[in-house]
Design a protein around this motif. Structure first.
Motif, PDB file in Angstrom:
ATOM      1  N   GLN A   1       0.805  -1.211   0.000  1.00  0.00           N
ATOM      2  CA  GLN A   1       0.000   0.000   0.000  1.00  0.00           C
ATOM      3  C   GLN A   1       0.845   1.270   0.000  1.00  0.00           C
ATOM      4  O   GLN A   1       1.985   1.285   0.464  1.00  0.00           O
ATOM      5  CB  GLN A   1      -0.899   0.039   1.231  1.00  0.00           C
ATOM      6  CG  GLN A   1      -2.235  -0.622   1.092  1.00  0.00           C
ATOM      7  CD  GLN A   1      -3.224  -0.153   2.154  1.00  0.00           C
ATOM      8  OE1 GLN A   1      -2.916   0.689   3.001  1.00  0.00           O
ATOM      9  NE2 GLN A   1      -4.424  -0.705   2.112  1.00  0.00           N
ATOM     10  N   ALA A   2       0.213   2.329  -0.490  1.00  0.00           N
ATOM     11  CA  ALA A   2       0.733   3.693  -0.351  1.00  0.00           C
ATOM     12  C   ALA A   2      -0.432   4.653  -0.576  1.00  0.00           C
ATOM     13  O   ALA A   2      -1.427   4.296  -1.216  1.00  0.00           O
ATOM     14  CB  ALA A   2       1.848   3.971  -1.356  1.00  0.00           C
ATOM     15  N   PRO A   3      -0.330   5.871  -0.065  1.00  0.00           N
ATOM     16  CA  PRO A   3      -1.391   6.848  -0.323  1.00  0.00           C
ATOM     17  C   PRO A   3      -1.368   7.295  -1.773  1.00  0.00           C
ATOM     18  O   PRO A   3      -0.397   7.074  -2.504  1.00  0.00           O
ATOM     19  CB  PRO A   3      -1.025   8.008   0.622  1.00  0.00           C
ATOM     20  CG  PRO A   3       0.449   7.878   0.824  1.00  0.00           C
ATOM     21  CD  PRO A   3       0.744   6.402   0.794  1.00  0.00           C
ATOM     22  N   PRO A   4      -2.438   7.954  -2.220  1.00  0.00           N
ATOM     23  CA  PRO A   4      -2.411   8.542  -3.563  1.00  0.00           C
ATOM     24  C   PRO A   4      -1.407   9.687  -3.617  1.00  0.00           C
ATOM     25  O   PRO A   4      -0.879  10.114  -2.583  1.00  0.00           O
ATOM     26  CB  PRO A   4      -3.850   9.037  -3.759  1.00  0.00           C
ATOM     27  CG  PRO A   4      -4.378   9.248  -2.382  1.00  0.00           C
ATOM     28  CD  PRO A   4      -3.702   8.223  -1.516  1.00  0.00           C
TER      29      PRO A   4
ATOM     30  N   PRO B   1      -3.774   1.419   8.462  1.00  0.00           N
ATOM     31  CA  PRO B   1      -2.807   2.403   8.958  1.00  0.00           C
ATOM     32  C   PRO B   1      -1.686   1.773   9.774  1.00  0.00           C
ATOM     33  O   PRO B   1      -0.513   2.172   9.654  1.00  0.00           O
ATOM     34  CB  PRO B   1      -3.670   3.339   9.808  1.00  0.00           C
ATOM     35  CG  PRO B   1      -5.042   3.219   9.217  1.00  0.00           C
ATOM     36  CD  PRO B   1      -5.158   1.786   8.808  1.00  0.00           C
ATOM     37  N   ASP B   2      -2.030   0.790  10.601  1.00  0.00           N
ATOM     38  CA  ASP B   2      -1.000   0.122  11.395  1.00  0.00           C
ATOM     39  C   ASP B   2      -0.029  -0.648  10.496  1.00  0.00           C
ATOM     40  O   ASP B   2       1.183  -0.679  10.759  1.00  0.00           O
ATOM     41  CB  ASP B   2      -1.645  -0.844  12.394  1.00  0.00           C
ATOM     42  CG  ASP B   2      -2.445  -0.117  13.466  1.00  0.00           C
ATOM     43  OD1 ASP B   2      -2.156   1.061  13.727  1.00  0.00           O
ATOM     44  OD2 ASP B   2      -3.370  -0.745  14.015  1.00  0.00           O
ATOM     45  N   LYS B   3      -0.549  -1.270   9.441  1.00  0.00           N
ATOM     46  CA  LYS B   3       0.325  -2.026   8.544  1.00  0.00           C
ATOM     47  C   LYS B   3       1.259  -1.093   7.775  1.00  0.00           C
ATOM     48  O   LYS B   3       2.434  -1.417   7.557  1.00  0.00           O
ATOM     49  CB  LYS B   3      -0.520  -2.868   7.583  1.00  0.00           C
ATOM     50  CG  LYS B   3      -1.264  -4.002   8.286  1.00  0.00           C
ATOM     51  CD  LYS B   3      -2.193  -4.752   7.344  1.00  0.00           C
ATOM     52  CE  LYS B   3      -2.960  -5.828   8.104  1.00  0.00           C
ATOM     53  NZ  LYS B   3      -3.916  -6.562   7.244  1.00  0.00           N
ATOM     54  N   LEU B   4       0.757   0.060   7.372  1.00  0.00           N
ATOM     55  CA  LEU B   4       1.621   1.032   6.714  1.00  0.00           C
ATOM     56  C   LEU B   4       2.783   1.420   7.613  1.00  0.00           C
ATOM     57  O   LEU B   4       3.941   1.472   7.181  1.00  0.00           O
ATOM     58  CB  LEU B   4       0.822   2.281   6.331  1.00  0.00           C
ATOM     59  CG  LEU B   4       0.003   2.199   5.045  1.00  0.00           C
ATOM     60  CD1 LEU B   4      -1.012   3.328   4.987  1.00  0.00           C
ATOM     61  CD2 LEU B   4       0.911   2.244   3.828  1.00  0.00           C
ATOM     62  N   ASP B   5       2.482   1.701   8.878  1.00  0.00           N
ATOM     63  CA  ASP B   5       3.540   2.100   9.807  1.00  0.00           C
ATOM     64  C   ASP B   5       4.483   0.944  10.101  1.00  0.00           C
ATOM     65  O   ASP B   5       5.708   1.122  10.137  1.00  0.00           O
ATOM     66  CB  ASP B   5       2.919   2.624  11.108  1.00  0.00           C
ATOM     67  CG  ASP B   5       2.205   3.951  10.921  1.00  0.00           C
ATOM     68  OD1 ASP B   5       2.422   4.599   9.867  1.00  0.00           O
ATOM     69  OD2 ASP B   5       1.425   4.343  11.802  1.00  0.00           O
TER      70      ASP B   5
ATOM     71  N   HIS C   1      13.230   0.241   7.581  1.00  0.00           N
ATOM     72  CA  HIS C   1      13.524   0.888   6.305  1.00  0.00           C
ATOM     73  C   HIS C   1      13.765   2.390   6.435  1.00  0.00           C
ATOM     74  O   HIS C   1      14.674   2.910   5.802  1.00  0.00           O
ATOM     75  CB  HIS C   1      12.404   0.594   5.309  1.00  0.00           C
ATOM     76  CG  HIS C   1      12.234  -0.858   5.041  1.00  0.00           C
ATOM     77  ND1 HIS C   1      13.115  -1.580   4.248  1.00  0.00           N
ATOM     78  CD2 HIS C   1      11.331  -1.763   5.515  1.00  0.00           C
ATOM     79  CE1 HIS C   1      12.747  -2.853   4.230  1.00  0.00           C
ATOM     80  NE2 HIS C   1      11.670  -2.990   4.995  1.00  0.00           N
ATOM     81  N   VAL C   2      12.947   3.082   7.206  1.00  0.00           N
ATOM     82  CA  VAL C   2      13.179   4.513   7.436  1.00  0.00           C
ATOM     83  C   VAL C   2      12.824   4.829   8.886  1.00  0.00           C
ATOM     84  O   VAL C   2      12.038   4.107   9.514  1.00  0.00           O
ATOM     85  CB  VAL C   2      12.318   5.400   6.502  1.00  0.00           C
ATOM     86  CG1 VAL C   2      12.706   5.195   5.051  1.00  0.00           C
ATOM     87  CG2 VAL C   2      10.835   5.159   6.709  1.00  0.00           C
ATOM     88  N   PRO C   3      13.391   5.893   9.439  1.00  0.00           N
ATOM     89  CA  PRO C   3      12.962   6.320  10.765  1.00  0.00           C
ATOM     90  C   PRO C   3      11.484   6.697  10.764  1.00  0.00           C
ATOM     91  O   PRO C   3      10.906   7.015   9.710  1.00  0.00           O
ATOM     92  CB  PRO C   3      13.841   7.550  11.040  1.00  0.00           C
ATOM     93  CG  PRO C   3      14.979   7.448  10.090  1.00  0.00           C
ATOM     94  CD  PRO C   3      14.453   6.739   8.877  1.00  0.00           C
ATOM     95  N   GLU C   4      10.854   6.664  11.914  1.00  0.00           N
ATOM     96  CA  GLU C   4       9.443   7.009  12.012  1.00  0.00           C
ATOM     97  C   GLU C   4       9.223   8.447  11.562  1.00  0.00           C
ATOM     98  O   GLU C   4       9.818   9.373  12.107  1.00  0.00           O
ATOM     99  CB  GLU C   4       8.948   6.833  13.446  1.00  0.00           C
ATOM    100  CG  GLU C   4       7.478   7.129  13.603  1.00  0.00           C
ATOM    101  CD  GLU C   4       6.988   6.906  15.018  1.00  0.00           C
ATOM    102  OE1 GLU C   4       5.831   7.251  15.319  1.00  0.00           O
ATOM    103  OE2 GLU C   4       7.775   6.390  15.846  1.00  0.00           O
ATOM    104  N   PRO C   5       8.389   8.670  10.553  1.00  0.00           N
ATOM    105  CA  PRO C   5       8.176  10.036  10.068  1.00  0.00           C
ATOM    106  C   PRO C   5       7.490  10.901  11.130  1.00  0.00           C
ATOM    107  O   PRO C   5       6.613  10.424  11.870  1.00  0.00           O
ATOM    108  CB  PRO C   5       7.277   9.849   8.854  1.00  0.00           C
ATOM    109  CG  PRO C   5       7.425   8.415   8.465  1.00  0.00           C
ATOM    110  CD  PRO C   5       7.672   7.668   9.744  1.00  0.00           C
TER     111      PRO C   5
ATOM    112  N   ALA D   1       7.622   8.665   2.701  1.00  0.00           N
ATOM    113  CA  ALA D   1       8.167   7.390   3.180  1.00  0.00           C
ATOM    114  C   ALA D   1       7.313   6.212   2.725  1.00  0.00           C
ATOM    115  O   ALA D   1       7.838   5.196   2.233  1.00  0.00           O
ATOM    116  CB  ALA D   1       8.279   7.409   4.698  1.00  0.00           C
ATOM    117  N   THR D   2       5.999   6.320   2.879  1.00  0.00           N
ATOM    118  CA  THR D   2       5.138   5.204   2.495  1.00  0.00           C
ATOM    119  C   THR D   2       5.118   5.036   0.971  1.00  0.00           C
ATOM    120  O   THR D   2       5.050   3.901   0.467  1.00  0.00           O
ATOM    121  CB  THR D   2       3.712   5.400   3.021  1.00  0.00           C
ATOM    122  OG1 THR D   2       3.246   6.714   2.675  1.00  0.00           O
ATOM    123  CG2 THR D   2       3.668   5.251   4.538  1.00  0.00           C
ATOM    124  N   SER D   3       5.207   6.139   0.238  1.00  0.00           N
ATOM    125  CA  SER D   3       5.232   6.048  -1.221  1.00  0.00           C
ATOM    126  C   SER D   3       6.499   5.352  -1.701  1.00  0.00           C
ATOM    127  O   SER D   3       6.457   4.477  -2.582  1.00  0.00           O
ATOM    128  CB  SER D   3       5.123   7.444  -1.839  1.00  0.00           C
ATOM    129  OG  SER D   3       3.898   8.062  -1.499  1.00  0.00           O
TER     130      SER D   3
END
Length: 818
Positions: free
Chosen positions: A519-522, A553-557, A563-567, A576-578
């Motif tokens: 997943q990722a946002p639009p 939302p929990d799975k995205l986080d 992979h990356v620090p918490e945004p 980050a999610t994209s």
């Protein structure tokens, strides 16, 4: 006569009136409002300003009442008095869904299937002057609930028992789609006036016998008594005309075409198409004419046993094809509004991403003819699901009869297209029986298996005998093998997104992957056009309304960890999610392709969206590509260079999906993030045509001194692969420094970026500078001193320097403060 354009239409509420908001009741109950046909209630009410846009903010919840109301579409048209020998048929290409049709007050028909068309003789009900066609649609929500109660519950994936109605399943909500239960005349409606005779159930399909193409034409011929006298059928193929004599009320002929040019999927040859015209004529001239475009090709599905289990390899014209695909869902929730131009844009985006197949998923539609015509032209194979998804389906009447008629009509309509290469009985329904506790819920009742294993394969065998069929996806060749076994048949890989890190895609070597995704946002403008929360956060109310997966939302986080620090900001979370979606899909595809021919296909979930939503799509609901689209494009390229872990050690894999051998000197460097070369080697590699070549790298070359500060970089011409020796978030990425140079031209803007530090995942998010802008490349890794030029087109009005301001890299996620 097209009644959609020639009749004046209105729509009004006629039942379930308790659900209608008080402020709208009088207007909707009495005279109704102007309507568009084809269309649906939602779009008609929206056009009149009576409901808010369901795609925006929390408005989806505000329009749920529409699905609980009965609606009537009423069209008024003026007609001339027909001659005595003229037939008059009302042809309805799509009624959504539980419909009662009246003509001038006379009951003509009752229907309950969105997925098929109908023809009704209405001559006795018409007269000269003003005529009224009224179509009442009972609430689909009420219908499904009543049918479920009468039949008894069958397993369902969502709130409404959608399997009890022959309607687009995702209309009732999905884990990427809203619940917007539509009603309306969703495809064309017309009055067909004809004399003497007409063709019915026309089917044109092709076959290949050596160098000869074969065109098979079958149809019924109906008309008045004695109508066959003097009647002739002409079949014109590739410019040559053939006379066919109808017999016993039918035509059934085969026309040979010598030295036929073959149709090939994209990347394997040209998409040769031939015109076929079927004409019904008498002594006075043309009675009826139909046109098709066909292609000559063969399709086989190799499922033979081998050293690794059982193959699942698509062969076109005898050649094995690595499937580079994506799953397709309806491109809008309100499907009557999808235009040929919209299909063309989406299919062009698929081709530009190097896809060669689209899977039309079983919770959606048999798409419009334009979709398949464009796939024919662009060389995109179509894996076509029959419309069953993630549920138990009743095997009682009237479902059996309806489904048989629907399937026969679909296969006849779509079978002429060379792109349609595989029919699939259902989506995940055999998996549901094995893994989701269905036997305990179903008891001894039918749950759909009869359709997938008996009815549908029989119809395909009769009407499309040269096109392969499978009963479900995922699917294994024998009942004693789990349907999602990686060594047998197509698999769906959802454990990774749902529970595991995306590096775990490498855990298995599947024979074929029909579903997997991240997943990722639009894109940012699509998101902010649809969600206006203040403040906008990953869990603000509008964001949650546009995230349909439970726990999404929990799975995205969770999937960002490692992979990356918490945004800490919304912009950082969006980036980050994209990028993480792009990383995951690139890693997965490179892994699958590196094991060709053992693994013979990858179908990403999903290509497109039906509204602005956080989902697994590569292209968002506004038609804008996400960074993941660029990742898939690179991973699906005809030639792929990738560094892969193997038992013998890190290895170079060259994947050559072309007809020419690939000889390449690959430059491999162990490099610090400051750009210093620790070790270097030039590795000569040759990959044969349509083959892979794996070369184990020397141990010294892949042994870093400082694992967090060094990467392995392999270059082959303009192809690059970068290997990190530690998890992504352990790499000591430097703060990004680069020099952008902007050059403006009449039709494009070029932004050249010169790196001063190592840059990871350099992207130019052009849509953030101009919502109409499109950029040609993305996700570039640069060493210090290297440059890359982005080319931006489609913009209108944005200052050129604005595009330099929307450059981003993964580096910045590690240096938020700077």
């Amino acid at each position: 006569m097209d009644l959609g354009t020639e009749a004046a239409w209105t729509v009004r509420a006629v039942g379930g009136l308790d659900a209608v908001p008080d402020a709208l009741l009088e207007r909707l109950r009495d005279d109704g409002v102007p309507a568009t046909v084809p269309g649906c209630v939602h779009t008609d009410l929206l056009a009149q300003g009576l409901i808010p846009d369901p795609y925006l903010d929390l408005n989806e919840a505000a329009v749920q009442w529409i699905g609980h109301v009965d609606w009537e579409y009423r069209g008024v048209v003026d007609l001339d008095e027909p001659a005595p020998d003229v037939h008059s048929d009302l042809v309805c290409d799509g009624l959504d869904t539980v419909a009662t049709v009246h003509v001038n007050g006379a009951l003509v028909a009752r229907t309950q299937n969105m997925h098929r068309g109908y023809r009704f003789d209405v001559a006795e009900h018409l007269h000269a002057g003003s005529n009224t066609v009224a179509v009442r649609f009972d609430s689909a929500v009420t219908y499904t609930e009543r049918a479920c109660e009468e039949h008894g519950y069958l397993p369902q994936g969502y709130e409404h028992p959608y399997s009890f109605i022959r309607k687009m399943a995702c209309n009732f909500g999905w884990d990427w789609g809203p619940t917007l239960v539509t009603a309306g005349i969703w495809r064309g409606i017309r009055l067909h006036r004809w004399r003497r005779a007409r063709l019915e159930e026309l089917q044109v399909r092709t076959d290949v016998d050596g160098a000869t193409g074969l065109v098979h034409v079958r149809a019924g011929v109906v008309g008045r008594a004695g109508f066959l006298d003097g009647l002739t059928v002409w079949v014109e193929v590739a410019g040559r005309r053939h006379r066919v004599e109808p017999a016993a009320g039918a035509i059934d002929c085969t026309i040979p075409v010598d030295d036929a040019r073959l149709w090939w999927p994209a990347g394997y040859g040209a998409q040769h198409l031939e015109d076929v015209t079927v004409t019904l004529a008498d002594e006075d001239g043309v009675v009826e004419r139909h046109h098709r475009r066909v292609g000559f090709r063969t399709v086989e599905l190799d499922t033979g046993p081998d050293a690794f289990g059982r193959a699942f390899t698509v062969k076109v014209n005898g050649r094995p094809i690595f499937v580079k695909g994506a799953n397709w869902i309806p491109d809008d929730c309100f499907v009557s509004g999808i235009t040929r131009e919209q299909y063309a844009e989406r299919i062009a985006q698929a081709r530009a991403a190097n896809l060669n197949l689209l899977r039309v998923w079983g919770g959606g539609l048999y798409e419009d003819d334009a979709f398949y015509e464009l796939c024919d032209e662009q060389g995109l194979l179509v894996w076509q699901d029959f419309l069953f998804a993630c549920a138990g389906y009743p095997e009682t009447e009237p479902f059996r009869t309806e489904i048989a008629a629907e399937a026969r009509q679909a296969v006849r309509r779509l079978g002429s297209h060379p792109s349609v290469a595989l029919w699939n009985g259902s989506n995940e329904n055999l998996l549901g029986w094995y893994d989701w506790g269905w036997p305990e819920q179903v008891d001894d009742r039918g749950w759909g298996e009869w359709y997938y294993t008996r009815l549908l394969p029989a119809i395909v065998t009769e009407l499309a005998p040269t096109t392969p069929y499978i009963p479900s996806s995922p699917f294994s060749s024998t009942p004693d093998v789990h349907p999602n076994h990686p060594g047998d048949g197509p698999v769906h890989l959802w454990d990774v997104w749902n529970a595991l890190d995306h590096t775990r895609y490498r855990d298995d070597i599947p024979r074929f992957v029909a579903e997997y995704g991240f997943q990722a946002p639009p894109t940012w403008p699509t998101l902010t056009d649809a969600v206006h929360d203040e403040p906008l956060t990953p869990r603000s109310p509008g964001m949650l309304a546009h995230q349909k997966q439970i726990g999404g939302p929990d799975k995205l986080d969770r999937n960002l960890r490692g992979h990356v620090p918490e945004p800490t900001t919304m912009a950082a979370w969006h980036l980050a999610t994209s990028l993480n979606q792009a990383h995951a899909l690139r890693l997965a595809i490179e892994h699958f392709r590196s094991w060709w021919p053992r693994c013979a296909g990858s179908i990403v979930w999903q290509l497109n969206d039906c509204w602005p939503v956080t989902s697994w799509s590569l292209i968002d609901g506004a038609g804008r590509v996400k960074p993941a689209w660029h990742a898939v494009r690179a991973a699906y390229a005809d030639r792929l260079l990738t560094i892969q872990p193997r038992e013998a050690g890190l290895s170079l894999v060259l994947v050559n999906d072309t007809d020419l051998p690939w000889r390449q000197d690959v430059r491999v460097r162990l490099v610090t993030l400051d750009g210093d070369v620790r070790r270097e080697s030039v590795v000569p590699v040759q990959a044969d045509a349509r083959a892979t070549r794996t070369v184990t790298l020397e141990p010294d070359l892949v042994a870093p001194n400082r694992r967090r500060q060094e990467v392995l970089v392999a270059d082959a011409g303009d192809l690059r692969s970068v290997w990190r020796f530690v998890p992504d978030d352990a790499v000591l990425l430097p703060a990004p420094r680069y020099r952008p140079t902007v050059t403006a031209a009449a039709d494009a803007i070029e932004v050249t970026v010169t790196a001063e530090t190592f840059l990871s995942d350099l992207v130019l998010l052009a849509e953030q500078a101009d919502p109409r802008a499109v950029v040609d490349t993305g996700l570039v890794s640069l060493l210090p001193g290297e440059s890359h030029t982005f080319r931006v087109s489609g913009f209108a009005g944005a200052a050129p320097d604005r595009f330099a301001a929307v450059l981003h890299t993964s580096n910045e996620l590690f240096h938020a403060a700077s």
